[in-house]
Design a protein around this motif. Sequence first.
Motif, PDB file in Angstrom:
ATOM      1  N   LYS A   1     -45.467 -57.258 -54.922  1.00  0.00           N
ATOM      2  CA  LYS A   1     -44.350 -57.951 -54.273  1.00  0.00           C
ATOM      3  C   LYS A   1     -44.850 -59.056 -53.351  1.00  0.00           C
ATOM      4  O   LYS A   1     -44.282 -60.146 -53.297  1.00  0.00           O
ATOM      5  CB  LYS A   1     -43.498 -56.957 -53.486  1.00  0.00           C
ATOM      6  N   ALA A   2     -45.912 -58.755 -52.603  1.00  0.00           N
ATOM      7  CA  ALA A   2     -46.464 -59.767 -51.700  1.00  0.00           C
ATOM      8  C   ALA A   2     -46.959 -60.979 -52.480  1.00  0.00           C
ATOM      9  O   ALA A   2     -46.784 -62.130 -52.052  1.00  0.00           O
ATOM     10  CB  ALA A   2     -47.594 -59.157 -50.874  1.00  0.00           C
ATOM     11  N   ALA A   3     -47.579 -60.737 -53.643  1.00  0.00           N
ATOM     12  CA  ALA A   3     -48.052 -61.858 -54.471  1.00  0.00           C
ATOM     13  C   ALA A   3     -46.880 -62.693 -54.989  1.00  0.00           C
ATOM     14  O   ALA A   3     -46.934 -63.932 -55.019  1.00  0.00           O
ATOM     15  CB  ALA A   3     -48.891 -61.319 -55.629  1.00  0.00           C
ATOM     16  N   LYS A   4     -45.794 -62.007 -55.362  1.00  0.00           N
ATOM     17  CA  LYS A   4     -44.627 -62.737 -55.850  1.00  0.00           C
ATOM     18  C   LYS A   4     -43.944 -63.493 -54.722  1.00  0.00           C
ATOM     19  O   LYS A   4     -43.444 -64.615 -54.920  1.00  0.00           O
ATOM     20  CB  LYS A   4     -43.644 -61.762 -56.508  1.00  0.00           C
ATOM     21  N   VAL A   5     -43.908 -62.882 -53.524  1.00  0.00           N
ATOM     22  CA  VAL A   5     -43.296 -63.568 -52.381  1.00  0.00           C
ATOM     23  C   VAL A   5     -44.082 -64.830 -52.046  1.00  0.00           C
ATOM     24  O   VAL A   5     -43.516 -65.849 -51.626  1.00  0.00           O
ATOM     25  CB  VAL A   5     -43.207 -62.610 -51.173  1.00  0.00           C
TER      26      VAL A   5
ATOM     27  N   TYR B   1     -33.506 -59.601 -54.622  1.00  0.00           N
ATOM     28  CA  TYR B   1     -32.233 -60.253 -54.936  1.00  0.00           C
ATOM     29  C   TYR B   1     -32.427 -61.361 -55.977  1.00  0.00           C
ATOM     30  O   TYR B   1     -31.622 -61.511 -56.897  1.00  0.00           O
ATOM     31  CB  TYR B   1     -31.618 -60.835 -53.661  1.00  0.00           C
ATOM     32  N   HIS B   2     -33.512 -62.114 -55.816  1.00  0.00           N
ATOM     33  CA  HIS B   2     -33.795 -63.192 -56.767  1.00  0.00           C
ATOM     34  C   HIS B   2     -34.264 -62.647 -58.099  1.00  0.00           C
ATOM     35  O   HIS B   2     -33.892 -63.184 -59.170  1.00  0.00           O
ATOM     36  CB  HIS B   2     -34.851 -64.136 -56.172  1.00  0.00           C
ATOM     37  N   ASN B   3     -35.042 -61.589 -58.056  1.00  0.00           N
ATOM     38  CA  ASN B   3     -35.579 -60.996 -59.282  1.00  0.00           C
ATOM     39  C   ASN B   3     -35.421 -59.481 -59.178  1.00  0.00           C
ATOM     40  O   ASN B   3     -36.310 -58.797 -58.660  1.00  0.00           O
ATOM     41  CB  ASN B   3     -37.049 -61.390 -59.458  1.00  0.00           C
ATOM     42  N   PRO B   4     -34.296 -58.925 -59.605  1.00  0.00           N
ATOM     43  CA  PRO B   4     -34.066 -57.476 -59.444  1.00  0.00           C
ATOM     44  C   PRO B   4     -35.121 -56.600 -60.097  1.00  0.00           C
ATOM     45  O   PRO B   4     -35.322 -55.452 -59.673  1.00  0.00           O
ATOM     46  CB  PRO B   4     -32.693 -57.277 -60.099  1.00  0.00           C
ATOM     47  N   SER B   5     -35.813 -57.109 -61.106  1.00  0.00           N
ATOM     48  CA  SER B   5     -36.837 -56.296 -61.768  1.00  0.00           C
ATOM     49  C   SER B   5     -38.043 -56.024 -60.867  1.00  0.00           C
ATOM     50  O   SER B   5     -38.858 -55.143 -61.154  1.00  0.00           O
ATOM     51  CB  SER B   5     -37.294 -56.989 -63.052  1.00  0.00           C
ATOM     52  N   SER B   6     -38.181 -56.777 -59.756  1.00  0.00           N
ATOM     53  CA  SER B   6     -39.305 -56.585 -58.836  1.00  0.00           C
ATOM     54  C   SER B   6     -39.103 -55.421 -57.890  1.00  0.00           C
ATOM     55  O   SER B   6     -39.987 -55.121 -57.082  1.00  0.00           O
ATOM     56  CB  SER B   6     -39.536 -57.861 -58.004  1.00  0.00           C
ATOM     57  N   ASP B   7     -37.950 -54.771 -57.964  1.00  0.00           N
ATOM     58  CA  ASP B   7     -37.654 -53.684 -57.027  1.00  0.00           C
ATOM     59  C   ASP B   7     -38.600 -52.501 -57.216  1.00  0.00           C
ATOM     60  O   ASP B   7     -38.929 -51.776 -56.272  1.00  0.00           O
ATOM     61  CB  ASP B   7     -36.202 -53.241 -57.214  1.00  0.00           C
ATOM     62  N   SER B   8     -39.061 -52.294 -58.433  1.00  0.00           N
ATOM     63  CA  SER B   8     -39.943 -51.158 -58.715  1.00  0.00           C
ATOM     64  C   SER B   8     -41.430 -51.518 -58.609  1.00  0.00           C
ATOM     65  O   SER B   8     -42.283 -50.665 -58.876  1.00  0.00           O
ATOM     66  CB  SER B   8     -39.644 -50.615 -60.116  1.00  0.00           C
ATOM     67  N   ASP B   9     -41.763 -52.736 -58.230  1.00  0.00           N
ATOM     68  CA  ASP B   9     -43.170 -53.147 -58.120  1.00  0.00           C
ATOM     69  C   ASP B   9     -43.787 -52.602 -56.833  1.00  0.00           C
ATOM     70  O   ASP B   9     -43.094 -52.215 -55.878  1.00  0.00           O
ATOM     71  CB  ASP B   9     -43.281 -54.679 -58.139  1.00  0.00           C
TER      72      ASP B   9
ATOM     73  N   LYS C   1     -40.005 -57.120 -44.798  1.00  0.00           N
ATOM     74  CA  LYS C   1     -38.868 -56.441 -45.427  1.00  0.00           C
ATOM     75  C   LYS C   1     -37.835 -57.460 -45.929  1.00  0.00           C
ATOM     76  O   LYS C   1     -37.288 -57.321 -47.017  1.00  0.00           O
ATOM     77  CB  LYS C   1     -38.216 -55.492 -44.430  1.00  0.00           C
ATOM     78  N   LYS C   2     -37.591 -58.480 -45.118  1.00  0.00           N
ATOM     79  CA  LYS C   2     -36.609 -59.489 -45.526  1.00  0.00           C
ATOM     80  C   LYS C   2     -37.106 -60.273 -46.731  1.00  0.00           C
ATOM     81  O   LYS C   2     -36.316 -60.609 -47.633  1.00  0.00           O
ATOM     82  CB  LYS C   2     -36.320 -60.430 -44.354  1.00  0.00           C
TER      83      LYS C   2
END
Length: 363
Positions: free
Chosen positions: A195-199, A182-190, A174-175
């Motif tokens: 999200k895991a791949a981007k993290v 926070y770093h990429n607000p456009s990822s909120d809807s992914d 979650k964190k």
Amino acid sequence: MASGDFCSSGEGMEILQQVCNKQLPPCNLSEEDLLQNPHFSKLLLSLSQHMDESGLSLTLAKEQAQAWKEVRLHKTTWLRSEILQRVIQELLVDYYVKSQDRNLTSEDKKFHETLEQRLLVTELTQLLGPSQEREVPPLLGLEKVDLLELMPPSEDFVWMRARLLLEVEEQLKKKCFTLLCYHNPSSDSDSETLKAAKVWNLAEVLVGEKQQCQDARSQQKEQMVLLEKKSATYSQVLLRCLALLQRLLQEHRLKTQSELDRINAQYLEIKCSAMILKLRMEELKILSDTYTDEKVEVHRLIRDRLEGAIHLQEQDMEKSRQVLNTYEVLGEEFDRLVKEYTQLKQATENKRWALQEFSKACR
């Protein structure tokens, strides 16, 4: 190559400029200074071979790099423990918040109570420290053995640890997602998979951005050095310009100042005369518009009569002055006669008033 030849060459001068700008920024030496001092320039080049870009010697720079490496290693270890500690604390805080709603299952209560008990006993054990190193009596006479008796059963601990791994993993996920959004607000809807791949790549992205910031700071530092040099040159140019302006003022303006003052005085004098004539013309125009020929003739007759009356008054005044002059010839005798005449006149007035009053009484 000789030092003078090396300094006079373009390549050698460029290297010297780089040394002064990066490795020795406080020097702030110009190209002219380096050309005038070839031996000092050679010394700077020799020093640059034993220094890094920050100005430290190569040995100290190597030791500093090793020290920073160890610091980063210890910092990473500490951060891992600190993150785990804070995540566990947050789990306990969430448990207390949820316990107010009374929606927890028996397994949740058992998990949090076992976790809290284990954490508390561990912290107290660490506070007591090794028994062989203590020189003072333990707090409240407690020993580690006394605290270890308060540990939860091993079966509960094993079960709690297995579940704790899942809970910590979920909290960290979650964190990480929160940091990503926070770093990429456009990822909120992914989706969670995306999200895991981007993290997974977020750490590399942050490292790249940090490196960009450091490069930008280095460039800013270099630009500040250049700005200081240009500011110094600009100040010198301004001082030279001011000196030239001062000389121009002294040589040209002061010579013609007296002539300019004379011309200005003549101009002001002529302008003042013109203003006086203009005022007189306006006055005459107002008088001509106010008084017609008939009014002027009437005023002339009035003036003649007034002048005749004044002439007669002057003649009477002259006669009176002659009479007074005659009286003044008499001197003190004349003054005594005037006083006696005044007294007799006053006595006569008093008797006349008394006679009138007496006559009124007789009636």
